[in-house]
Scaffold this motif. Structure first.
Motif, PDB file in Angstrom:
ATOM      1  N   UNK A  85     -45.356 -11.864   8.448  1.00 46.05           N
ATOM      2  CA  UNK A  85     -46.662 -12.105   8.495  1.00 46.05           C
ATOM      3  C   UNK A  85     -47.262 -11.012   9.443  1.00 46.05           C
ATOM      4  N   UNK A  86     -48.286 -10.464   9.079  1.00 41.99           N
ATOM      5  CA  UNK A  86     -49.138  -9.337   9.811  1.00 41.99           C
ATOM      6  C   UNK A  86     -50.364  -9.471   9.789  1.00 41.99           C
ATOM      7  N   UNK A  87     -51.124  -8.312  10.202  1.00 39.73           N
ATOM      8  CA  UNK A  87     -52.499  -8.516  10.235  1.00 39.73           C
ATOM      9  C   UNK A  87     -53.226  -8.678   9.067  1.00 39.73           C
ATOM     10  N   UNK A  88     -52.478  -7.895   7.814  1.00 33.09           N
ATOM     11  CA  UNK A  88     -53.097  -7.949   6.552  1.00 33.09           C
ATOM     12  C   UNK A  88     -52.790  -9.277   5.765  1.00 33.09           C
ATOM     13  N   UNK A  93     -54.114 -11.929  -0.785  1.00 28.74           N
ATOM     14  CA  UNK A  93     -53.675 -13.023  -1.607  1.00 28.74           C
ATOM     15  C   UNK A  93     -52.415 -13.304  -1.754  1.00 28.74           C
ATOM     16  N   UNK A  94     -51.598 -12.606  -2.219  1.00 32.66           N
ATOM     17  CA  UNK A  94     -50.157 -12.615  -2.588  1.00 32.66           C
ATOM     18  C   UNK A  94     -49.421 -13.079  -1.316  1.00 32.66           C
ATOM     19  N   UNK A  95     -49.641 -12.236  -0.090  1.00 35.92           N
ATOM     20  CA  UNK A  95     -48.889 -12.781   1.192  1.00 35.92           C
ATOM     21  C   UNK A  95     -49.329 -13.898   1.780  1.00 35.92           C
ATOM     22  N   UNK A  96     -50.730 -14.197   1.497  1.00 41.15           N
ATOM     23  CA  UNK A  96     -51.292 -15.525   2.119  1.00 41.15           C
ATOM     24  C   UNK A  96     -50.639 -16.585   1.411  1.00 41.15           C
ATOM     25  N   UNK A  97     -50.714 -16.377   0.258  1.00 36.63           N
ATOM     26  CA  UNK A  97     -50.021 -17.519  -0.629  1.00 36.63           C
ATOM     27  C   UNK A  97     -48.565 -17.641  -0.461  1.00 36.63           C
ATOM     28  N   UNK A 181     -58.482 -14.922   3.170  1.00 41.07           N
ATOM     29  CA  UNK A 181     -58.211 -16.213   2.307  1.00 41.07           C
ATOM     30  C   UNK A 181     -57.934 -17.366   3.069  1.00 41.07           C
ATOM     31  N   UNK A 182     -58.188 -18.561   2.350  1.00 40.05           N
ATOM     32  CA  UNK A 182     -58.458 -19.696   2.770  1.00 40.05           C
ATOM     33  C   UNK A 182     -57.253 -20.766   2.674  1.00 40.05           C
ATOM     34  N   UNK A 183     -56.800 -21.758   3.342  1.00 43.00           N
ATOM     35  CA  UNK A 183     -55.953 -22.689   3.101  1.00 43.00           C
ATOM     36  C   UNK A 183     -56.362 -23.467   2.044  1.00 43.00           C
TER      37      UNK A 183
END
Length: 215
Positions: A85-88, A93-97, A181-183
């Motif tokens: 997990x980093x600032x990006x 979308x892919x990292x957040x998911x 992105x949103x949860x």
């Protein structure tokens, strides 16, 4: 010369005020607010991860037969904490998911672990378990609030990239800004974890064979 300099300063001040009035600072301000909310989310998840090893050890001591459930929690924690997990992350979308799925997987496994206490009176009376259970519940509440606050801040930031007048700056000064992105609610989040402790039904008794008829 002095008069010209004063006029220049006044003009510069007027330009600065007009830019502020047009919302040039809205985007970076809302971006920093959302990033701080994201940091709160990460902190809450980390606090939960820090509690889990002690919780697993406590349950293992009182419910050694729940090896499968304990293993699932340990593996889910390892997966959740291994996600980079980093600032990006919040604008990818892919990292957040991946981050959300790993954390939701840990939540699910942890939920099943907490339910097994109903089968073990010694565990329900264990002071260390009760303290950890209370801490886990508190952290889970913090996670819920942190996610809600982040979603609200990220939504405001996203709107600033699309609405007038800040959209002007989004297309010029802040052209590299990306929406966050949103949860979302995890699948089955509305359903409490269910663990069945029912004993398997005894096999039906076999009827005795009929005696052969006499002639």
């Amino acid at each position: 010369m002095k008069f010209t300099r004063v006029l220049g300063l006044i003009a510069a001040a007027g330009l600065a005020l007009s830019l502020v009035g047009c919302g040039v600072n809205n985007i970076p301000t809302k971006e920093e607010t959302a990033k701080q909310s994201w940091a709160d989310v990460q902190n809450a998840y980390q606090n939960r991860a820090d509690l889990i090893p002690n919780l697993v050890a406590t349950v293992k001591g009182a419910a050694a037969h729940e090896e499968g459930t304990l293993t699932a929690v340990v593996e889910a924690r390892a997966k959740a904490t291994s996600v980079n997990v980093d600032a990006s992350t919040i604008s990818d979308p892919a990292k957040f998911k991946q981050f959300q799925q790993s954390q939701d997987g840990l939540s699910s496994a942890l939920g099943r672990l907490m339910v097994i206490q109903e089968q073990y009176p010694n565990l329900k009376a264990n002071e260390n378990f009760l303290a950890l259970q209370s801490q886990i519940e508190g952290v889970n509440n913090r996670i819920t609030i942190a996610r809600r606050d982040y979603n609200a801040a990220a939504t405001q930031y996203n709107l600033s990239l699309r609405t007038f007048p800040s959209v002007i700056w989004a297309k010029t000064l802040y052209g590299s800004s990306k929406p966050m992105e949103l949860f979302t609610a995890s699948a089955g989040a509305e359903t409490a974890p269910v663990v069945s402790f029912d004993k398997p039904a005894a096999p039906a008794a076999t009827a005795p064979a009929a005696a052969p008829a006499s002639h």
